[in-house]
Design a protein around this motif. Structure first.
Motif, PDB file in Angstrom:
ATOM      1  N   PRO A 110       3.187  -6.098 -19.338  1.00  0.00           N
ATOM      2  CA  PRO A 110       1.850  -6.406 -19.864  1.00  0.00           C
ATOM      3  C   PRO A 110       1.083  -7.385 -18.975  1.00  0.00           C
ATOM      4  CG  PRO A 110       3.500  -6.481 -21.611  1.00  0.00           C
ATOM      5  CD  PRO A 110       4.254  -6.364 -20.321  1.00  0.00           C
ATOM      6  N   ASP A 111      -0.224  -7.127 -18.865  1.00  0.00           N
ATOM      7  CA  ASP A 111      -1.120  -8.008 -18.120  1.00  0.00           C
ATOM      8  C   ASP A 111      -0.626  -8.244 -16.678  1.00  0.00           C
ATOM      9  OD1 ASP A 111      -2.707  -8.375 -20.458  1.00  0.00           O
ATOM     10  OD2 ASP A 111      -1.299  -9.912 -21.140  1.00  0.00           O
ATOM     11  N   SER A 112      -0.096  -7.193 -16.070  1.00  0.00           N
ATOM     12  CA  SER A 112       0.375  -7.328 -14.693  1.00  0.00           C
ATOM     13  C   SER A 112      -0.462  -6.462 -13.761  1.00  0.00           C
ATOM     14  CB  SER A 112       1.845  -6.910 -14.581  1.00  0.00           C
ATOM     15  OG  SER A 112       1.985  -5.520 -14.805  1.00  0.00           O
ATOM     16  N   ARG A 113      -0.473  -6.858 -12.500  1.00  0.00           N
ATOM     17  CA  ARG A 113      -1.123  -6.070 -11.463  1.00  0.00           C
ATOM     18  C   ARG A 113      -0.170  -6.014 -10.285  1.00  0.00           C
ATOM     19  NH1 ARG A 113      -4.916  -6.860  -7.186  1.00  0.00           N
ATOM     20  NH2 ARG A 113      -5.147  -9.087  -7.608  1.00  0.00           N
ATOM     21  N   ALA A 114       0.313  -4.813  -9.986  1.00  0.00           N
ATOM     22  CA  ALA A 114       1.292  -4.636  -8.912  1.00  0.00           C
ATOM     23  C   ALA A 114       0.659  -3.939  -7.720  1.00  0.00           C
ATOM     24  CB  ALA A 114       2.481  -3.834  -9.419  1.00  0.00           C
ATOM     25  N   GLN A 115       1.033  -4.364  -6.532  1.00  0.00           N
ATOM     26  CA  GLN A 115       0.552  -3.715  -5.315  1.00  0.00           C
ATOM     27  C   GLN A 115       1.711  -3.572  -4.336  1.00  0.00           C
ATOM     28  OE1 GLN A 115      -2.392  -6.213  -3.336  1.00  0.00           O
ATOM     29  NE2 GLN A 115      -0.807  -7.033  -1.985  1.00  0.00           N
ATOM     30  N   VAL A 116       1.541  -2.684  -3.373  1.00  0.00           N
ATOM     31  CA  VAL A 116       2.555  -2.432  -2.354  1.00  0.00           C
ATOM     32  C   VAL A 116       2.051  -2.946  -1.016  1.00  0.00           C
ATOM     33  CG1 VAL A 116       3.862  -0.656  -1.140  1.00  0.00           C
ATOM     34  CG2 VAL A 116       3.364  -0.384  -3.560  1.00  0.00           C
ATOM     35  N   GLN A 117       2.905  -3.642  -0.294  1.00  0.00           N
ATOM     36  CA  GLN A 117       2.554  -4.104   1.048  1.00  0.00           C
ATOM     37  C   GLN A 117       3.485  -3.446   2.056  1.00  0.00           C
ATOM     38  OE1 GLN A 117       2.255  -8.353   1.532  1.00  0.00           O
ATOM     39  NE2 GLN A 117       2.291  -8.240   3.769  1.00  0.00           N
ATOM     40  N   SER A 118       2.911  -2.712   3.005  1.00  0.00           N
ATOM     41  CA  SER A 118       3.690  -2.127   4.098  1.00  0.00           C
ATOM     42  C   SER A 118       3.960  -3.213   5.127  1.00  0.00           C
ATOM     43  CB  SER A 118       2.904  -0.974   4.733  1.00  0.00           C
ATOM     44  OG  SER A 118       3.599  -0.476   5.859  1.00  0.00           O
ATOM     45  N   THR A 119       5.222  -3.367   5.524  1.00  0.00           N
ATOM     46  CA  THR A 119       5.625  -4.430   6.442  1.00  0.00           C
ATOM     47  C   THR A 119       6.526  -3.861   7.539  1.00  0.00           C
ATOM     48  OG1 THR A 119       7.675  -4.951   5.263  1.00  0.00           O
ATOM     49  CG2 THR A 119       5.648  -6.036   4.473  1.00  0.00           C
ATOM     50  N   ILE A 174       2.261  -8.933  -8.917  1.00  0.00           N
ATOM     51  CA  ILE A 174       3.545  -8.525  -8.338  1.00  0.00           C
ATOM     52  C   ILE A 174       3.287  -7.819  -7.009  1.00  0.00           C
ATOM     53  CG2 ILE A 174       5.667  -7.221  -8.682  1.00  0.00           C
ATOM     54  CD1 ILE A 174       4.985  -7.263 -11.727  1.00  0.00           C
ATOM     55  N   ASN A 175       3.661  -8.466  -5.929  1.00  0.00           N
ATOM     56  CA  ASN A 175       3.522  -7.876  -4.600  1.00  0.00           C
ATOM     57  C   ASN A 175       4.875  -7.309  -4.184  1.00  0.00           C
ATOM     58  OD1 ASN A 175       2.225  -7.149  -2.216  1.00  0.00           O
ATOM     59  ND2 ASN A 175       2.714  -9.079  -1.190  1.00  0.00           N
ATOM     60  N   VAL A 176       4.940  -5.998  -3.988  1.00  0.00           N
ATOM     61  CA  VAL A 176       6.187  -5.311  -3.625  1.00  0.00           C
ATOM     62  C   VAL A 176       6.207  -5.115  -2.108  1.00  0.00           C
ATOM     63  CG1 VAL A 176       7.634  -3.280  -3.979  1.00  0.00           C
ATOM     64  CG2 VAL A 176       6.180  -4.119  -5.854  1.00  0.00           C
ATOM     65  N   LEU A 177       7.153  -5.749  -1.441  1.00  0.00           N
ATOM     66  CA  LEU A 177       7.257  -5.711   0.020  1.00  0.00           C
ATOM     67  C   LEU A 177       8.166  -4.560   0.424  1.00  0.00           C
ATOM     68  CD1 LEU A 177       7.847  -9.544   0.412  1.00  0.00           C
ATOM     69  CD2 LEU A 177       5.687  -8.322   0.773  1.00  0.00           C
ATOM     70  N   THR A 178       7.685  -3.700   1.322  1.00  0.00           N
ATOM     71  CA  THR A 178       8.412  -2.465   1.629  1.00  0.00           C
ATOM     72  C   THR A 178       8.777  -2.370   3.111  1.00  0.00           C
ATOM     73  OG1 THR A 178       6.315  -1.239   1.873  1.00  0.00           O
ATOM     74  CG2 THR A 178       7.336  -1.267  -0.308  1.00  0.00           C
ATOM     75  N   GLY A 179       8.203  -1.401   3.816  1.00  0.00           N
ATOM     76  CA  GLY A 179       8.456  -1.175   5.232  1.00  0.00           C
ATOM     77  C   GLY A 179       7.362  -0.278   5.769  1.00  0.00           C
ATOM     78  N   GLY A 180       7.605   0.402   6.880  1.00  0.00           N
ATOM     79  CA  GLY A 180       6.621   1.324   7.421  1.00  0.00           C
ATOM     80  C   GLY A 180       6.416   2.513   6.495  1.00  0.00           C
ATOM     81  N   THR A 181       5.250   3.112   6.557  1.00  0.00           N
ATOM     82  CA  THR A 181       4.917   4.194   5.619  1.00  0.00           C
ATOM     83  C   THR A 181       5.739   5.455   5.832  1.00  0.00           C
ATOM     84  OG1 THR A 181       3.087   4.870   7.065  1.00  0.00           O
ATOM     85  CG2 THR A 181       2.563   3.366   5.255  1.00  0.00           C
ATOM     86  N   SER A 182       6.401   5.590   6.984  1.00  0.00           N
ATOM     87  CA  SER A 182       7.204   6.785   7.226  1.00  0.00           C
ATOM     88  C   SER A 182       8.674   6.584   6.865  1.00  0.00           C
ATOM     89  CB  SER A 182       7.098   7.207   8.695  1.00  0.00           C
ATOM     90  OG  SER A 182       7.600   6.182   9.540  1.00  0.00           O
ATOM     91  N   GLY A 183       9.031   5.389   6.391  1.00  0.00           N
ATOM     92  CA  GLY A 183      10.404   5.112   6.013  1.00  0.00           C
ATOM     93  C   GLY A 183      10.655   5.366   4.535  1.00  0.00           C
ATOM     94  N   VAL A 184      11.816   4.962   4.052  1.00  0.00           N
ATOM     95  CA  VAL A 184      12.205   5.176   2.653  1.00  0.00           C
ATOM     96  C   VAL A 184      11.725   4.034   1.755  1.00  0.00           C
ATOM     97  CG1 VAL A 184      14.169   5.499   1.089  1.00  0.00           C
ATOM     98  CG2 VAL A 184      14.179   6.564   3.345  1.00  0.00           C
ATOM     99  N   TYR A 185      11.687   2.807   2.287  1.00  0.00           N
ATOM    100  CA  TYR A 185      11.256   1.674   1.472  1.00  0.00           C
ATOM    101  C   TYR A 185       9.867   1.892   0.881  1.00  0.00           C
ATOM    102  CZ  TYR A 185      14.958  -1.458   3.342  1.00  0.00           C
ATOM    103  OH  TYR A 185      16.140  -2.065   3.681  1.00  0.00           O
TER     104      TYR A 185
END
Length: 315
Positions: free
Chosen positions: A55-64, A28-39
């Motif tokens: 179960p059996d998931s791997r989630a990461q955050v992507q700053s965009t 699960i890739n979670v698409l967000t925003g800049g690190t200084s924003g709310v997303y």
């Protein structure tokens, strides 16, 4: 004995080969925003919720660069869920080339309408700017190029009969970089579209005198949904002692039709079952309300999300 051993080896090998499939990881890739924003902080919380409860998931955050990039990445299958502004979502689904969508992004599906973004324009006290019209001739950062914030800036100026040509200088920078230029007296104002209590704007208002520029309600009337008139309440930022009229735009959690019904169901369900964790990540999440989750979506809801809302009696 040789034949027996060979058969045993084949059976063992078959088990070894099939085991990874049985234990396949749900990425699960979670698409967000800049690190200084709310997303970004909300995305970090969401990834943590999913990683711990699916179960059996791997989630990461992507700053965009936020909305526009997130929607394009979802269409390309390079993310499972992302944050985006409602007007960008509408433009993406319809294919508005002027804001970065050369063709309709037909795979986009909604998970939930979440909290509203507020147009927040901070100007240096020295600039004297108090209204959008006062920004004429001033140096202004309108957000990262083709971001949801920049789309907002372009539309708001247009609704007031203005364009970037009316500004003295235009910078296309993310929130944190815009604030740094203002601190260094290299920029008169920054337009930011985000939840209330933005870390970047708190930082700016705590280090120098700023004025939050008002946006008239007539702009919301002219632009129509998903824009609406709103107010930045007094005391939201250091030194801000009066309410500031502005605009709001609903944020939407978006996924793709390529995401399975079961994963979309779990992502929707877990969001609302762990709102306390989201609120702890950022105060903007306090405005997330399941009663508003399915209202006025500019794109179809994902069938997995529909299943959850039907269980809750909302559909």
């Amino acid at each position: 004995m040789i034949r027996s051993f060979g058969l045993g080896a084949l059976i063992a090998g078959g088990i070894a080969l099939s085991a990874p499939a049985a234990m396949a990881t749900e990425f699960i890739n979670v698409l967000t925003g800049g690190t200084s924003g709310v997303y970004y902080p909300l995305g970090v919380a969401l990834a943590d919720i999913y990683g711990q409860n699916i179960p059996d998931s791997r989630a990461q955050v992507q700053s965009t660069k936020a909305s526009v990039e997130n929607l394009n990445l979802l269409q390309q299958g390079r993310g499972e869920i992302g944050f985006a502004l409602g007007d960008s979502v509408k433009d993406a689904y319809e294919g508005n080339a002027d804001v970065g969508f050369t063709k309709p992004l037909t795979k986009l599906r909604a998970i939930a309408a979440i909290y509203p973004n507020y147009i927040q324009i901070a100007a240096s006290a020295a600039s004297g700017a108090k209204t959008v019209a006062d920004l004429k001739g001033k140096s202004v950062s309108v957000g990262a190029a083709k971001s949801g914030t920049e789309v907002n800036a372009h539309k708001i100026l247009g609704a007031l009969g203005m364009s970037y040509d009316d500004l003295g200088k235009v910078e296309f920078l993310p929130f944190a970089e815009s604030v740094e230029l203002m601190k260094n007296r290299q920029l008169d104002a920054t337009l930011q579209s985000s939840g209330l209590g933005s870390a970047a704007l708190k930082d700016l208002a705590s280090t120098q005198d700023v004025t939050f520029v008002s946006v008239p309600a007539e702009v919301a009337e002219k632009l129509g949904a998903p824009y609406a008139a709103g107010v930045i309440p007094a005391g939201t930022y250091p030194g801000q002692d009066a309410d500031v009229p502005t605009l709001t735009i609903t944020n939407i959690l978006v996924t793709s039709s390529d995401v399975s019904d079961e994963l979309a169901y779990q992502m929707t369900k877990l969001l609302f079952e762990h709102l306390d964790q989201m609120k702890a990540a950022h105060a903007a999440a306090g405005a997330i309300d399941i009663a508003n989750a399915v209202k006025n979506s500019p794109i179809p809801l994902h069938p997995g999300a529909v299943k959850y809302y039907k269980e809750k009696g909302l559909m």
